[in-house]
Design a protein around this motif. Structure first.
Motif, PDB file in Angstrom:
ATOM      1  N   GLY A  27       0.570  -1.532  -0.019  1.00  0.00           N
ATOM      2  CA  GLY A  27      -0.566  -0.191   0.015  1.00  0.00           C
ATOM      3  C   GLY A  27       0.924   1.525  -0.031  1.00  0.00           C
ATOM      4  N   ARG A  28       1.835   0.946   0.461  1.00  0.00           N
ATOM      5  CA  ARG A  28       3.139   2.393   0.472  1.00  0.00           C
ATOM      6  C   ARG A  28       4.270   2.698  -0.845  1.00  0.00           C
ATOM      7  NH1 ARG A  28       7.614   1.512   4.271  1.00  0.00           N
ATOM      8  NH2 ARG A  28       7.363  -0.296   4.627  1.00  0.00           N
ATOM      9  N   LEU A  29       3.650   1.611  -1.110  1.00  0.00           N
ATOM     10  CA  LEU A  29       4.383   1.345  -2.473  1.00  0.00           C
ATOM     11  C   LEU A  29       3.530   2.581  -3.645  1.00  0.00           C
ATOM     12  CD1 LEU A  29       6.404   1.102  -4.913  1.00  0.00           C
ATOM     13  CD2 LEU A  29       5.228  -1.049  -5.319  1.00  0.00           C
ATOM     14  N   LEU A  30       2.285   2.432  -3.501  1.00  0.00           N
ATOM     15  CA  LEU A  30       1.104   3.019  -4.032  1.00  0.00           C
ATOM     16  C   LEU A  30       1.306   3.753  -3.366  1.00  0.00           C
ATOM     17  CD1 LEU A  30      -1.874   0.135  -4.632  1.00  0.00           C
ATOM     18  CD2 LEU A  30      -0.352   0.790  -5.999  1.00  0.00           C
ATOM     19  N   ARG A  31       0.909   4.734  -2.227  1.00  0.00           N
ATOM     20  CA  ARG A  31       0.627   5.492  -1.904  1.00  0.00           C
ATOM     21  C   ARG A  31       2.451   6.489  -2.274  1.00  0.00           C
ATOM     22  NH1 ARG A  31      -3.299   4.610   1.120  1.00  0.00           N
ATOM     23  NH2 ARG A  31      -3.640   3.296   2.731  1.00  0.00           N
ATOM     24  N   TRP A  33       3.610   7.063  -5.393  1.00  0.00           N
ATOM     25  CA  TRP A  33       3.380   7.329  -6.304  1.00  0.00           C
ATOM     26  C   TRP A  33       2.071   8.063  -6.579  1.00  0.00           C
ATOM     27  CZ3 TRP A  33      -0.907   7.006 -10.130  1.00  0.00           C
ATOM     28  CH2 TRP A  33      -0.774   6.831 -10.813  1.00  0.00           C
ATOM     29  N   LEU A  34       1.022   8.066  -5.664  1.00  0.00           N
ATOM     30  CA  LEU A  34       0.231   8.856  -5.670  1.00  0.00           C
ATOM     31  C   LEU A  34       0.071  10.262  -4.881  1.00  0.00           C
ATOM     32  CD1 LEU A  34      -2.432   6.517  -3.827  1.00  0.00           C
ATOM     33  CD2 LEU A  34      -3.004   7.040  -6.387  1.00  0.00           C
ATOM     34  N   ASP A  35       1.879  10.424  -3.936  1.00  0.00           N
ATOM     35  CA  ASP A  35       2.103  11.192  -3.625  1.00  0.00           C
ATOM     36  C   ASP A  35       3.191  12.116  -4.297  1.00  0.00           C
ATOM     37  OD1 ASP A  35       0.002  11.176  -1.210  1.00  0.00           O
ATOM     38  OD2 ASP A  35       1.671   9.776   0.293  1.00  0.00           O
ATOM     39  N   GLY A  36       3.434  11.461  -5.360  1.00  0.00           N
ATOM     40  CA  GLY A  36       4.548  11.932  -5.888  1.00  0.00           C
ATOM     41  C   GLY A  36       6.104  12.116  -5.844  1.00  0.00           C
ATOM     42  N   ASP A  37       6.145  10.301  -4.568  1.00  0.00           N
ATOM     43  CA  ASP A  37       7.614  10.755  -3.664  1.00  0.00           C
ATOM     44  C   ASP A  37       8.549  10.176  -4.732  1.00  0.00           C
ATOM     45  OD1 ASP A  37       5.829  11.253  -1.836  1.00  0.00           O
ATOM     46  OD2 ASP A  37       6.388   8.879  -0.779  1.00  0.00           O
ATOM     47  N   GLY A  38       8.619  10.797  -6.069  1.00  0.00           N
ATOM     48  CA  GLY A  38       9.633  10.909  -6.963  1.00  0.00           C
ATOM     49  C   GLY A  38       9.546   9.526  -8.434  1.00  0.00           C
ATOM     50  N   LEU A  39       8.453   9.035  -7.872  1.00  0.00           N
ATOM     51  CA  LEU A  39       8.257   7.435  -8.637  1.00  0.00           C
ATOM     52  C   LEU A  39       7.027   8.566  -9.664  1.00  0.00           C
ATOM     53  CD1 LEU A  39       7.281   4.950  -6.019  1.00  0.00           C
ATOM     54  CD2 LEU A  39       8.856   5.215  -7.459  1.00  0.00           C
ATOM     55  N   LYS A  40       7.781   8.460 -11.044  1.00  0.00           N
ATOM     56  CA  LYS A  40       7.321   9.180 -12.289  1.00  0.00           C
ATOM     57  C   LYS A  40       6.306   7.826 -12.988  1.00  0.00           C
ATOM     58  CE  LYS A  40      10.494  13.022 -13.593  1.00  0.00           C
ATOM     59  NZ  LYS A  40      10.806  13.604 -12.592  1.00  0.00           N
ATOM     60  N   ALA A  41       6.955   6.867 -13.216  1.00  0.00           N
ATOM     61  CA  ALA A  41       6.284   5.661 -13.675  1.00  0.00           C
ATOM     62  C   ALA A  41       5.204   5.043 -12.694  1.00  0.00           C
ATOM     63  CB  ALA A  41       6.890   4.485 -14.090  1.00  0.00           C
ATOM     64  N   PHE A  42       4.408   4.170 -13.152  1.00  0.00           N
ATOM     65  CA  PHE A  42       3.869   3.487 -12.414  1.00  0.00           C
ATOM     66  C   PHE A  42       4.402   2.199 -11.873  1.00  0.00           C
ATOM     67  CE2 PHE A  42       0.040   1.043 -11.060  1.00  0.00           C
ATOM     68  CZ  PHE A  42      -0.247   1.603  -9.819  1.00  0.00           C
ATOM     69  N   PRO A  43       4.471   1.917 -10.693  1.00  0.00           N
ATOM     70  CA  PRO A  43       4.863   1.031  -9.717  1.00  0.00           C
ATOM     71  C   PRO A  43       4.578  -0.567 -10.355  1.00  0.00           C
ATOM     72  CG  PRO A  43       4.186   2.239  -8.270  1.00  0.00           C
ATOM     73  CD  PRO A  43       3.850   2.720  -9.319  1.00  0.00           C
ATOM     74  N   LEU A  44       4.119  -0.577 -11.551  1.00  0.00           N
ATOM     75  CA  LEU A  44       2.864  -2.254 -11.511  1.00  0.00           C
ATOM     76  C   LEU A  44       3.895  -3.395 -11.634  1.00  0.00           C
ATOM     77  CD1 LEU A  44       0.404  -3.330 -11.672  1.00  0.00           C
ATOM     78  CD2 LEU A  44       0.748  -3.288 -14.784  1.00  0.00           C
ATOM     79  N   SER A  69      -6.332   4.050  -5.206  1.00  0.00           N
ATOM     80  CA  SER A  69      -5.934   5.181  -3.180  1.00  0.00           C
ATOM     81  C   SER A  69      -6.828   4.063  -2.814  1.00  0.00           C
ATOM     82  CB  SER A  69      -6.565   5.883  -2.933  1.00  0.00           C
ATOM     83  OG  SER A  69      -6.586   6.500  -1.507  1.00  0.00           O
ATOM     84  N   ARG A  70      -7.699   3.572  -2.956  1.00  0.00           N
ATOM     85  CA  ARG A  70      -8.791   2.681  -2.462  1.00  0.00           C
ATOM     86  C   ARG A  70      -7.955   1.250  -2.311  1.00  0.00           C
ATOM     87  NH1 ARG A  70     -12.374   5.249  -4.720  1.00  0.00           N
ATOM     88  NH2 ARG A  70     -12.811   4.347  -6.323  1.00  0.00           N
ATOM     89  N   LEU A  71      -7.245   1.057  -2.873  1.00  0.00           N
ATOM     90  CA  LEU A  71      -6.771  -0.952  -3.462  1.00  0.00           C
ATOM     91  C   LEU A  71      -5.076  -0.678  -2.190  1.00  0.00           C
ATOM     92  CD1 LEU A  71      -6.148  -3.626  -4.575  1.00  0.00           C
ATOM     93  CD2 LEU A  71      -4.585  -1.994  -6.062  1.00  0.00           C
TER      94      LEU A  71
END
Length: 113
Positions: A2-6, A8-19, A85-87
């Motif tokens: 969940g932290r990984l998705l958050r 990305w949602l918060d823009g913590d340096g993750l430009k590409a979606f971390p699928l 976010s719900r996921l």
């Protein structure tokens, strides 16, 4: 996870979606808890009274895996931030419940309390 998705949602340096990273983390989680000698087996053998809860967590695994698969269908994950976010909330809730079961098993069945 969940932290990984958050992140990305918060823009913590993750430009590409971390699928790929999410899928890898999910597969590792499932093998650790569902595999031979894993958490679920330990709970079912050591605290049989928790077997109903373990069964629900197994069902959640299937549901969460389906939801993670849905992410592959998103052309632009940014268009689905609320769903993602719900996921993340669902994954975090699942992991928290797993941790609670371990505590319950230790506290009541192994004699910690």
């Amino acid at each position: 996870m969940g932290r990984l998705l958050r992140g990305w949602l918060d823009g913590d340096g993750l430009k590409a979606f971390p699928l790929d990273e999410l899928r890898s983390s999910w597969e590792k989680h499932r093998s650790q808890v569902e595999g031979p000698g894993g958490l679920f087996e330990m709970l079912e053998e050591g605290a049989p009274r928790l077997s109903g809860e373990v069964a629900r967590l197994r069902e959640q695994h299937l549901e969460l895996e389906e939801d993670i698969g849905v992410l592959e269908e998103f052309h632009d994950p940014a268009d689905h931030r609320g769903w993602i976010s719900r996921l993340a909330d669902a994954i975090d809730g699942h992991c928290a419940r797993s941790a609670e079961l371990v505590y319950d098993a230790f506290d009541q069945d192994i004699g910690g309390g």
